[in-house]
Design a protein around this motif. Sequence first.
Motif: not given
Length: 420
Positions: A122-136
């Motif tokens: 299967r293809p692999l996908v490396v992800a990063f998601f926006s504003e996980e912290e909710g800090a802003r």
Amino acid sequence: MSTHINSERLTASLDALGRIGAYLDEASGLTGVRRLAFSAEDGEGRRHVVAEMKAAGLEVTVDRIGNVFGRRAGREPGARPVMAGSHIDSVATAGRFDGCLGVLGALEVVKALNDAKVTTRRPLVVAFFSEEEGARFGTDMLGSAVAVGRIPLERAYALSDRDGKTVRAELESIGFLGDAPTELPKLHAYLECHVEQGPLLRAANMDVGVVTGVQAICWHELVISGRSAHAGTTPMNLRADPGMAASRVQLLLRDLVRSGRFGDQLRATMGVTQFFPGLVNVVPNRVVATVDIRHPDDAVLRLAEAELVEHYARIAAEEKVTLTHRQTARTPDISFAQKVRALVAKSASARGLKHQDIVSGAGHDCQELAKHCPAGMVFVPGEYDGISHNPREFSTPKQCADGVNVLLDVVTALAEEEGP
Ligand code: GLV
Ligand code: MN
Ligand code: MN
């Protein structure tokens, strides 16, 4: 198949990202990380990770909420991908590991597969998601919540920070307002490696944690309005002091926990109190405060929240102020897929790593992805009682490598599975 990630390379990559947004923490004298979502520092961190993704041969796309995906082709291009990742935004007083371990760990998995010249089915996908912290922008897991359809894109765009800057404008200003649709494609599974951010694994002398799920979370923003007056001349009985009301709410949080009526696992925090005008000899006219309550059982959290709201009204009446509250974040407890949990435990056992089940006290992108596909997490212990959201946050290179080796095993096992 590759059997080990490169621990030195992982450590170097955590250090390199940790230098972006580094600041001197006056209280501790330590260097911390400040990469609030969509700030200039977040933009720099994002460009750094995108460059790393491209160097590892990944094809990078950015969606309309700024979530970033790096895809590695599989032997069967049509098969549903396995995704692994987390977030690289931070609270204002962070360490180097929260979120970054999951993103750079997933990237290290790809690099290890590249080194071993392994192509998964299967293809692999490396992800990063926006504003996980909710800090802003005030609500956590924002990017992943949009990706799974919990928060509509237009509502997310309209959220603003304390200076009135919107998500959309700030995303655009750092060059990450992408054009890929936010809807996730069908995924075979999602994995996330993360620091525990608490003391349990370290105290139990565990190498990794098999995360069974995430507890329920509820955030309120309170705006309490009263009447400004001279601090020396105004008799106490003539005051309408919102500061007093805020303090009473904070004590009430502790009383709710101590009452035991919600079991022994209710957590309650007032993390923000802003007094206006904020002067030593002036009774404030307005206080903005936040409440964060959490419990492993959503039904119990709901009862605690309802009781809290009744007390808000009582305290406001008694203090002769007005108190409005707005629910800014609310997620139920989530259980991760049995199959993924079993794979995490199997890998840990095979590697001779001591492991135990653990419920996450912190929120994670994985809880959003769990609505979309089988999902699970591996936790890494932290030193100093697992302190997190703090510059002292630290997991040793071995602790990090153990977690990412488990990530490697689970990702590759899932990526070889038959089926669509
Ligand atoms: C995220 O870090 C949270 O649990 O608040
Ligand atoms: Mn995190
Ligand atoms: Mn965090």
